[in-house]
Design a protein around this motif. Structure first.
Motif, PDB file in Angstrom:
ATOM      1  N   ILE A  97      10.478 -14.352  -2.036  1.00  0.00           N
ATOM      2  CA  ILE A  97       9.316 -15.205  -1.780  1.00  0.00           C
ATOM      3  C   ILE A  97       8.128 -14.585  -2.503  1.00  0.00           C
ATOM      4  O   ILE A  97       7.829 -13.402  -2.325  1.00  0.00           O
ATOM      5  N   VAL A  98       7.449 -15.367  -3.325  1.00  0.00           N
ATOM      6  CA  VAL A  98       6.228 -14.930  -3.998  1.00  0.00           C
ATOM      7  C   VAL A  98       5.049 -15.620  -3.316  1.00  0.00           C
ATOM      8  O   VAL A  98       5.046 -16.839  -3.152  1.00  0.00           O
ATOM      9  N   SER A  99       4.089 -14.836  -2.883  1.00  0.00           N
ATOM     10  CA  SER A  99       2.933 -15.404  -2.187  1.00  0.00           C
ATOM     11  C   SER A  99       1.650 -14.793  -2.717  1.00  0.00           C
ATOM     12  O   SER A  99       1.657 -13.817  -3.480  1.00  0.00           O
ATOM     13  N   GLU A 100       0.568 -15.400  -2.314  1.00  0.00           N
ATOM     14  CA  GLU A 100      -0.758 -14.895  -2.653  1.00  0.00           C
ATOM     15  C   GLU A 100      -0.904 -13.456  -2.159  1.00  0.00           C
ATOM     16  O   GLU A 100      -0.474 -13.117  -1.060  1.00  0.00           O
ATOM     17  N   GLY A 132      12.438  -4.741   8.357  1.00  0.00           N
ATOM     18  CA  GLY A 132      13.757  -5.255   8.669  1.00  0.00           C
ATOM     19  C   GLY A 132      14.128  -6.491   7.881  1.00  0.00           C
ATOM     20  O   GLY A 132      15.315  -6.772   7.674  1.00  0.00           O
ATOM     21  N   GLN A 133      13.122  -7.234   7.406  1.00  0.00           N
ATOM     22  CA  GLN A 133      13.411  -8.459   6.669  1.00  0.00           C
ATOM     23  C   GLN A 133      13.602  -8.211   5.181  1.00  0.00           C
ATOM     24  O   GLN A 133      14.234  -9.015   4.498  1.00  0.00           O
ATOM     25  N   GLY A 134      13.038  -7.139   4.665  1.00  0.00           N
ATOM     26  CA  GLY A 134      13.157  -6.877   3.247  1.00  0.00           C
ATOM     27  C   GLY A 134      12.055  -5.976   2.751  1.00  0.00           C
ATOM     28  O   GLY A 134      11.323  -5.360   3.531  1.00  0.00           O
ATOM     29  N   SER A 135      11.894  -5.902   1.448  1.00  0.00           N
ATOM     30  CA  SER A 135      10.897  -5.047   0.808  1.00  0.00           C
ATOM     31  C   SER A 135       9.805  -5.909   0.187  1.00  0.00           C
ATOM     32  O   SER A 135      10.067  -6.997  -0.333  1.00  0.00           O
ATOM     33  N   VAL A 136       8.571  -5.399   0.233  1.00  0.00           N
ATOM     34  CA  VAL A 136       7.422  -6.108  -0.326  1.00  0.00           C
ATOM     35  C   VAL A 136       6.876  -5.312  -1.502  1.00  0.00           C
ATOM     36  O   VAL A 136       6.670  -4.099  -1.409  1.00  0.00           O
ATOM     37  N   PHE A 137       6.625  -6.015  -2.600  1.00  0.00           N
ATOM     38  CA  PHE A 137       6.139  -5.392  -3.827  1.00  0.00           C
ATOM     39  C   PHE A 137       4.829  -6.053  -4.254  1.00  0.00           C
ATOM     40  O   PHE A 137       4.574  -7.231  -3.948  1.00  0.00           O
ATOM     41  N   ARG A 153      -2.407 -11.027  -9.608  1.00  0.00           N
ATOM     42  CA  ARG A 153      -1.676 -10.238  -8.632  1.00  0.00           C
ATOM     43  C   ARG A 153      -1.050 -11.149  -7.571  1.00  0.00           C
ATOM     44  O   ARG A 153      -1.694 -12.083  -7.083  1.00  0.00           O
ATOM     45  N   VAL A 154       0.185 -10.832  -7.202  1.00  0.00           N
ATOM     46  CA  VAL A 154       0.908 -11.589  -6.175  1.00  0.00           C
ATOM     47  C   VAL A 154       1.681 -10.597  -5.312  1.00  0.00           C
ATOM     48  O   VAL A 154       1.891  -9.443  -5.683  1.00  0.00           O
ATOM     49  N   ALA A 155       2.084 -11.045  -4.144  1.00  0.00           N
ATOM     50  CA  ALA A 155       2.981 -10.275  -3.288  1.00  0.00           C
ATOM     51  C   ALA A 155       4.387 -10.847  -3.446  1.00  0.00           C
ATOM     52  O   ALA A 155       4.584 -12.066  -3.353  1.00  0.00           O
ATOM     53  N   VAL A 156       5.353 -10.000  -3.693  1.00  0.00           N
ATOM     54  CA  VAL A 156       6.741 -10.423  -3.874  1.00  0.00           C
ATOM     55  C   VAL A 156       7.571  -9.806  -2.760  1.00  0.00           C
ATOM     56  O   VAL A 156       7.647  -8.575  -2.643  1.00  0.00           O
ATOM     57  N   LYS A 157       8.168 -10.653  -1.926  1.00  0.00           N
ATOM     58  CA  LYS A 157       9.014 -10.161  -0.839  1.00  0.00           C
ATOM     59  C   LYS A 157      10.464 -10.434  -1.198  1.00  0.00           C
ATOM     60  O   LYS A 157      10.873 -11.592  -1.361  1.00  0.00           O
ATOM     61  N   LEU A 158      11.237  -9.367  -1.355  1.00  0.00           N
ATOM     62  CA  LEU A 158      12.660  -9.465  -1.660  1.00  0.00           C
ATOM     63  C   LEU A 158      13.414  -9.304  -0.347  1.00  0.00           C
ATOM     64  O   LEU A 158      13.423  -8.236   0.265  1.00  0.00           O
TER      65      LEU A 158
END
Length: 661
Positions: A95-98, A28-33, A42-47
């Motif tokens: 948001i880009v996170s570990e 519901g908040q967005g997509s994670v790549f 490597r990182v997790a990107v939440k759009l």
């Protein structure tokens, strides 16, 4: 984050500087790549979903949501997925996170069943550690639930903290934000939502982890909300102190719930309150399953001189293994913009050769018999220290206002900058450092604001910190912990202004485990290397290129910078005489003087440009002394009982900052 789906036709190929490799999930908040940084990490990107009513790119005044998510970077990475970058892709925040490899708690319980015993305990400690770090940064999670807990290889990690608050702040209307089975009563009643709501959600999540279902059910929304507001929770067979704590967290009254810090104290079995950093480090260690012992996995070993004299290492890890004392005296105003050359000229500053005439005051430190002798005219002062003991090792830094030493937590190496503006804190038990990279904390002493800077990828690790004289950079040495010899691989320069690290690899063949140090002018670094007659120095520029070699000068100190404050000379243990220290001309490499020193002594470094510092081991208490070029003691800086250098009293490890007097 386990399954990876291909990108869709309407997905971007890049977000900021990060290439998108595939889809991890959508909610519901967005997509994670899954993304990759320019360096391949490597990182997790939440759009995130586009802010309601917003169709413009970010401008001088940021979107309310962007302001909220930028706050998330304050959260220290204790059992959390560290936020490394936030921004806007057109009008869409990201948001880009570990990147944490592992399933969610929801997935594990659904497929494998409830958690038991030690596994459940580690989950409870790790997630409460994460909430403590989140609340400490002034953030409220607001959507803590099993699907926001990842079970990584090094313990649980909490993700998506504060995003619900950010989305709520950016929304044009009001409404319920959260996941109903894990929401607190006040979230359904339009009451203020604070950290206590996260404690309620944590309690519900622990019940789910232990029983396979949330405490108020998960059937129809009206039924769940009614139970949360009016019924007692069903705790199933949850028992012991964990059941008592969960019951307290699930109180309908927010004021009756514990704080995250108090809950973590209870989970760790602490009998007294401890500083936040202490608790967070201990909680992370328990959650990862690491043994809580004063050992340093993979730390560089101590090194002995050719005559058997123990040379104490600058890293705390080295001090543990060597039983030696560690001193770091950070040099004063040396220009850092000198040109790199094959034969660099030392920086020219005002040289100080006198010893202060003012009487020294005696300073005693808590729990220690060590006595410090400090004069206002001293060019160096102790600004931090470590007390290394078998059960626990505490670290202390001097406060900027009252100059009192305050604890900053265990298993940390603190180092105050020359201008007194910053404290750099380097963890030396690397198992307690969450994530795939080593890191260093920068603490602004005036405000307490913290910045976390990631450095090298594990299993490589950083030790041996040195501040630059202007307080703008920190130099670290990189070691390969996978090799038994603890081979040096290069160095890292951390820039304070940008909170970024530059990793430099060099040809370190034959260097072994000696650390890098700033060379005069601070546009180059120096390290000890073997040569035909014992040892020499090799200088590298900040790109890792060799610019100069000074052969056959003997062993430098491995605990302090071998160059004098003005940079015109350096000191070593003489290569051709026992019980002597040699002074060498930096520009020419020629010997200037030979200083007689006691056989049972350790070479520490420089007091000022005319006096060097030794640890005299010929008596008890041991004495830290400044001696002149004739070997005469002109100043006693400290008296340390022998057992506080490795006996029953632990090890006292002081750190000096050069004040420029």
């Amino acid at each position: 984050m386990t399954d990876l789906a291909p990108l869709r036709a309407d997905d971007p190929s890049h977000v900021g500087a990060y290439e998108l490799l595939g889809r991890v999930g959508e909610g519901g908040q967005g997509s994670v790549f899954l993304g990759a940084s320019p360096s391949g990490e490597r990182v997790a990107v939440k759009l995130l979903r586009q802010s309601p009513g917003t169709d413009r790119p970010t401008g001088p005044v940021p979107d309310p949501l962007l302001r909220e998510i930028e706050i998330l970077r304050r959260v220290a990475p204790f059992c959390t997925a560290q936020v490394v970058e936030t921004g806007m892709l057109g009008a869409q925040p990201y948001i880009v996170s570990e990147y944490v490899q592992g399933p969610t708690l929801q997935q594990v319980v659904d497929t494998e069943g409830p958690l038991r015993d030690a596994r459940l305990r580690r989950l409870a400690v790790g997630t409460m550690t994460a909430l403590s770090a989140i609340h400490r940064a002034g953030v409220v999670h607001r959507d803590f639930k099993p699907s926001n807990v990842l079970l990584g290889r090094d313990g649980p990690r909490v993700i998506d903290f504060g995003i619900a608050r950010a989305l709520d702040a950016a929304a044009t209307g009001s409404g319920v934000v959260g996941t109903p089975p894990y929401m607190a009563p006040e979230q359904f009643e339009s009451a203020p939502v604070g950290p206590s709501a996260d404690l309620f959600a944590w309690g519900s999540t622990m019940v789910f982890a232990a029983t396979g279902k949330p405490p108020f059910g998960r059937d129809s929304l009206p039924a769940v909300v009614n139970r949360i507001l009016h019924r007692d929770p069903d705790l199933g067979d949850l028992d012991g102190d964990l059941r008592d704590l969960v019951e307290e967290c699930l109180s309908k009254d927010p004021g009756r719930r514990p704080t995250a810090k108090d809950a973590l104290l209870l989970l760790l079995g602490a009998r007294e309150r401890r500083p936040d950093g202490d608790l967070l480090t201990a909680g992370t260690a328990v959650a990862s399953g690491a043994p809580e012992a004063a050992v340093v996995p993979g730390a560089p070993p101590a090194r002995r001189g050719r005559r058997g004299t123990l040379l104490a290492g600058v890293a705390v890890a080295v001090a543990l293994l060597s039983g030696g004392v560690v001193y770091t005296m950070i040099r004063g105003s040396v220009p850092d913009d000198a040109e790199v050359s094959a034969s660099p000229s030392p920086a020219v500053i005002r040289e100080v050769t006198a010893v202060p005439a003012a009487p020294a005051r005696e300073i005693r430190l808590p729990e220690l018999k060590t006595r410090l002798h400090e004069s206002p005219g001293d060019p160096i002062h102790i600004t931090s220290y470590m007390h290394l003991r078998k059960d626990v090792s505490d670290s202390f830094a001097r406060e900027a206002k009252d100059e009192k030493f305050q604890s900053i937590g265990p298993y940390q190496e603190p180092l105050v900058s020359p201008d007194g503006a910053w404290t750099a804190v380097l963890p030396w038990i690397k198992a307690s450092t969450p994530g795939p990279r080593d890191s260093i904390r920068l603490i602004k002493r005036a405000t307490g604001q913290e910045f976390l800077v990631h450095t090298v990828s594990k299993p490589t690790a950083n030790y041996n910190p040195y501040w630059s004289s202007d307080g703008r950079r920190v130099l670290l040495t990189t070691y390969d912990r996978a090799l038994g010899t603890r081979q040096v691989l290069g160095f890292v320069v951390v820039d304070v202004a940008t909170a970024r690290a530059t990793v430099v690899s060099v040809d370190t063949k034959g260097i072994g485990d000696f650390p890098f140090m700033w060379a005069p002018g601070e546009s180059t670094v120096a390290v000890r290397f073997p040569s035909g007659s014992g040892a020499g120095l090799r200088l590298f520029d900040l790109r890792g290129k060799t610019v100069r070699t000074i052969p056959s000068v003997g062993e430098p100190s491995s605990s302090e910078n071998t160059f004098s404050p003005a940079g015109k000379q350096f000191v070593t243990l003489c290569p051709d005489r026992i019980a002597t220290a040699c002074l060498w001309d930096t520009a020419t490499g020629r010997r200037r003087a030979t200083i007689p020193v006691p056989v049972a002594s350790t070479l520490i470094g420089w007091y000022n440009d005319a006096h060097v510092i030794l640890l005299d081991r010929t008596r008890d208490p041991r004495r830290v002394v400044a001696v002149n070029t004739e070997g005469k003691v002109v100043r006693v800086l400290a008296e340390i009982p022998a057992d506080e250098l490795g006996g029953g009293g632990g090890r006292f490890v002081p750190r000096y900052t050069r004040t420029g007097h």
